[in-house]
Scaffold this active site. Structure first.
Site, short mmCIF file in Angstrom:
data_model
loop_
_atom_site.label_atom_id
_atom_site.label_comp_id
_atom_site.label_asym_id
_atom_site.label_seq_id
_atom_site.Cartn_x
_atom_site.Cartn_y
_atom_site.Cartn_z
CB SER A 1 -0.87 -0.04 1.26
OG SER A 1 -1.73 1.06 1.26
CB CYS B 1 -8.83 -0.10 11.06
SG CYS B 1 -7.45 -1.20 11.10
C1 PLP Z 1 -0.67 -5.08 7.63
C2 PLP Z 1 -1.70 -4.27 6.89
N1 PLP Z 1 -2.38 -4.84 5.90
C3 PLP Z 1 -3.31 -4.16 5.20
C4 PLP Z 1 -3.59 -2.85 5.48
C5 PLP Z 1 -4.64 -2.13 4.68
O1 PLP Z 1 -4.04 -1.25 3.77
P1 PLP Z 1 -4.90 -0.17 2.98
O2 PLP Z 1 -5.04 1.01 3.88
O3 PLP Z 1 -4.08 0.16 1.77
O4 PLP Z 1 -6.19 -0.78 2.60
C6 PLP Z 1 -2.90 -2.22 6.54
C7 PLP Z 1 -3.22 -0.82 6.92
O5 PLP Z 1 -3.31 -0.48 8.09
C8 PLP Z 1 -1.93 -2.94 7.25
O6 PLP Z 1 -1.22 -2.39 8.25
#
Ligand code: PLP
Length: 397
Positions: A207, A332
């Protein structure tokens, strides 16, 4: 502005880089160029060309960063989309013959909830346990894997504790049983030095907003041989693997930021030094603090603390008022009074998990910020503990 990677107001000290990073100021310098990228890259006419050029260049640069073919790179909206696509894609392709999916107990919700959704459709979900020091139970994987397993999905490093997982070994185990291997590598770029190819994964997700580029830009690595069913059907974008007009500004920002990645090794070393220094100072100054998984392999920038007699949310809010951005766990789940499921999965009690604080450093963090943070945290904890003591005395009297 302090430096290229600390594009935040001078009165605020940002120590929450695992949630997101500030934008690299190189993007500000290139803003006028980005402003010209409004054409639809799928058009044939000249207005599409600046965007097309950035799309091609960013794909090439990210492929070079990983050491793979540009054909193995798929752009989308973020890692949540990437994780959803991979799990659902493998289930649709392989679910009939292979109904089992194995993930760790501490995956990001975009993996965990996708897997639970597949379970509701009939998949057998196996959760790999983790120990208190953050280690993954490889014996569980060896015992539970079979020719019914479609996919193992384990993150390269946990966003809350920073613990790093043995993806290479997991890929070997998966492949020996004909299963596919996915790793959520969101927390890897700019935080750990690694030869990506040595992981041997079939899929990986990234990301851009976790490494100084714009939000809304995800990157999937998918081996040419790996099954793929688009989550979003539509136009022929991304070789028909992800429909929808490309987020050209986000993708261009990724390419611009990658130009700074020559500094990554130096930045990783510096973050490790500052993180270790910070933990040392905190342990010296504040009694009854534990660093989660301190002795385990960890990301260079992450520190997860359990501070006795100091509530995590209250510490976060007090620090916020004093100009520091930190977190109690994943972004989140902030605002959610429930303790972190990740810390509970490690075997911490609810009370311990409610006293947690996550500090994640970035490429713009410097020693003076760390000094200021430690002295403010010390004050905050002393105050909260004094209040708690008063409350207890009041309750007794
Ligand atoms: C380990 C991990 N995977 C996935 C995500 C999700 O990423 P995105 O914000 O691009 O959807 C995050 C974001 O907090 C993350 O820390």
């Amino acid at each position: 502005m302090q430096n290229e990677f600390e594009n935040t107001p001078p009165q605020r000290i940002y120590l929450d880089h695992n949630a997101t990073t500030p934008l690299s100021s190189s993007l500000k310098e290139k803003w006028m160029e980005l402003f010209e990228l409004w054409g639809n890259p799928s058009s044939i006419h000249a207005s599409s060309r600046p965007g097309k050029k950035h799309l091609r260049e960013s794909r090439q640069k990210f492929a070079e960063f990983l050491g793979c073919s540009p054909l193995e790179i798929i752009f989308n909206s973020g890692a949540s989309e990437g994780n959803n696509t991979i799990l659902k894609s493998v289930w649709l392709e392989r679910g009939l013959d292979r109904s089992e999916i194995m993930i760790s107990q501490i995956e990001h919700p975009s993996v965990m909830k996708s897997a639970e959704y597949l379970k509701s459709l009939g998949a057998v979900l196996k959760l790999i346990p983790v120990s208190r020091d953050g280690a993954l139970d490889l014996n569980f994987v060896r015992a539970e894997i079979s020719n019914r397993t479609a996919l193992i999905s384990v993150m390269i490093a946990n966003n809350e504790t920073g613990t790093v997982f043995p993806i290479q070994e997991l890929s070997q185990i998966a492949h020996a049983h004909g299963a596919l291997m996915h790793s959520d590598c969101v927390q890897m770029p700019g935080k750990m030095k690694l030869d990506f190819n040595s992981l041997g994964v079939d899929y990986a997700t990234f990301s851009a907003h976790k490494f100084y580029a714009l939000k809304g830009t995800g990157i999937v690595f998918a081996k040419k041989s790996a099954p793929w069913i688009p989550l979003i059907h539509g136009g022929g974008q991304e070789r028909s693997r992800r429909g929808g007009t490309e987020n050209i500004l986000g993708i261009a920002s990724l390419g611009i930021v990658l130009d700074s990645f020559g500094q990554a090794d130096r930045k990783i070393l510096e973050m490790t030094r500052l993180r270790d220094l910070m933990e040392k100072m905190i342990l010296e100054k504040i009694p009854r603090v534990t660093v989660t998984a301190q002795k385990s392999p960890r990301l260079s920038n992450t520190s997860s603390l359990i501070i006795d007699d100091a509530d995590g949310e209250t510490m976060l809010m007090s620090l916020d008022l004093k100009g520091f951005s930190v977190s109690t766990g994943a972004a989140c789940s902030s605002g959610n009074p429930e303790p972190s499921p990740v810390l509970l999965a490690l075997g911490l009690t609810r009370a311990e998990a409610q006293h947690s604080l996550r500090i994640s450093l970035g490429w713009g963090t410097d020693e003076s910020q760390i000094q200021k943070f430690v002295s403010t945290l010390t004050e905050v904890v002393e105050k909260l503990r004094a209040l708690k003591k008063e409350e207890k005395q009041y309750a007794i009297s």
